[in-house]
Design an enzyme around this catalytic site. Structure first.
Site, PDB file in Angstrom:
ATOM      1  N   GLU A  48       0.778  -1.167  -0.038  1.00 61.71           N
ATOM      2  CA  GLU A  48       0.047  -0.111  -0.042  1.00 61.71           C
ATOM      3  C   GLU A  48       0.858   1.241  -0.182  1.00 61.71           C
ATOM      4  OE1 GLU A  48      -3.028  -0.117  -0.622  1.00 61.71           O
ATOM      5  OE2 GLU A  48      -3.377  -2.122  -0.118  1.00 61.71           O
ATOM      6  N   ASN A  52       1.316   3.928  -3.197  1.00 64.29           N
ATOM      7  CA  ASN A  52       1.031   5.389  -2.954  1.00 64.29           C
ATOM      8  C   ASN A  52       1.951   6.252  -3.443  1.00 64.29           C
ATOM      9  OD1 ASN A  52      -1.541   4.660  -1.945  1.00 64.29           O
ATOM     10  ND2 ASN A  52      -0.929   5.461   0.156  1.00 64.29           N
ATOM     11  N   ARG A 106      -8.890   3.333  -7.980  1.00 64.73           N
ATOM     12  CA  ARG A 106      -8.481   3.516  -6.680  1.00 64.73           C
ATOM     13  C   ARG A 106      -9.667   3.481  -5.688  1.00 64.73           C
ATOM     14  NH1 ARG A 106      -4.234   2.679  -8.360  1.00 64.73           N
ATOM     15  NH2 ARG A 106      -4.490   1.166  -6.657  1.00 64.73           N
TER      16      ARG A 106
END
Ligand SMILES: Nc1ncnc2c1ncn2[C@@H]1O[C@H](COP(=O)(O)OP(=O)(O)OP(=O)(O)O)[C@@H](O)[C@H]1O
Ligand SMILES: [Mg+2]
Lengths: 143, 105
Positions: A48, A52, A106
């Site tokens: 994650e 990002n 997303r």
């Protein structure tokens, strides 16, 4: 002594490095004798944070990502993932479930997943300068 | 990436494989949407038996499939979920939108 051991990685924000980064951290964490569930949680949280950086910190360009892992006392894995990208203007808002500045690919659940899979999560960001995600996971000692 | 899929009556099953992350999610989204559009099934089953890892990009894959299925008033079902994908989907509340079935071990 596992305590005090660390590793630092630097890699460009190419999406093929997402699987590399989470696998590298999982290999490093293996010396702490984690359960499969703990390993899965750590891999997911790293994925994650690194994603990002690739998607949000450096949109439409390549930048550098730095990942540092350390083993702290009491079987705690400490992870920092840093970028020098666009930064997050309002971190509190960005951490809310479903908040996203991305499109339909997303879901805005990245921070929520990091938070629920790790023991602690700290996000510091300077608008225009970059972001650091600092997370820790305490691993159960198996006897 | 090559997904096998098969149709049984009004049910379309799509077998996904590998690790679903941002690097490959767009391809998964595109292929699933194309298959649903072609077969127009009443029920679409995403078979996760051979999926070894999922992160939030996988949530978007499921949400997009859900959107395609609700457009044709059909139902979506996820099967064969191993513990890691199950934990990610539950942590994000996806279990409230789609029926999730664990892998039978
Ligand atoms: N490293 C970063 N640099 C700049 N902005 C970031 C960074 N990390 C997160 N953000 C911002 O915080 C928002 C929320 O992040 P989060 O990971 O929770 O969701 P997402 O990435 O949008 O979607 P998902 O992770 O579910 O695919 C992002 O949409 C983005 O605006
Ligand atoms: Mg994210």
């Amino acid at each position: 002594m596992k305590f005090g051991n660390y590793m630092i990685l630097e890699f460009p924000s190419k999406s093929c490095n997402e699987s590399f980064a989470r696998s590298a951290v999982a290999c490093f964490a293996a010396q702490m004798d984690p359960t499969l569930e703990e390993l899965g949680d750590i891999r997911t949280a790293v994925s994650e944070a690194v994603t990002n950086c690739i998607v949000h910190a450096y949109p439409n360009k390549l930048g550098t990502i730095i990942l540092r892992c350390r083993i702290l006392k009491d079987n705690v894995l400490d992870i920092v993932i840093k970028d020098k990208g666009v930064g997050i203007p309002d971190v509190e808002k960005a951490r809310r479930p479903s908040f996203t500045t991305g499109g339909t690919d997303r879901s805005g659940m990245g921070f929520t997943i990091m938070e629920s899979f790790m023991t602690t999560l700290e996000v510091t960001s300077i608008d225009g300068k970059g972001t650091a995600v600092h997370m820790r996971r305490k691993l159960q000692r198996r006897t | 990436m090559n997904f096998t899929s098969f149709q049984e009556g009004d049910k379309l099953t799509i077998a996904l494989t590998g690790e679903i992350d941002h690097h490959c999610a767009k391809t998964y989204i595109r292929i699933i949407a194309a298959k649903i559009e072609t077969y127009m099934p009443e029920t679409c089953v995403l078979d996760f038996r051979d999926v070894t890892f999922v992160d939030s990009s996988g949530i978007a894959v499921v949400i997009n499939a859900l959107r395609s299925m609700s457009q044709i008033e059909g139902k979506l079902l996820l099967t064969g979920l191993s513990p890691q994908p199950m934990r990610v989907f539950r942590a994000s509340g996806l279990d409230k939108l789609v029926e999730l079935r664990e892998a039978v071990s």
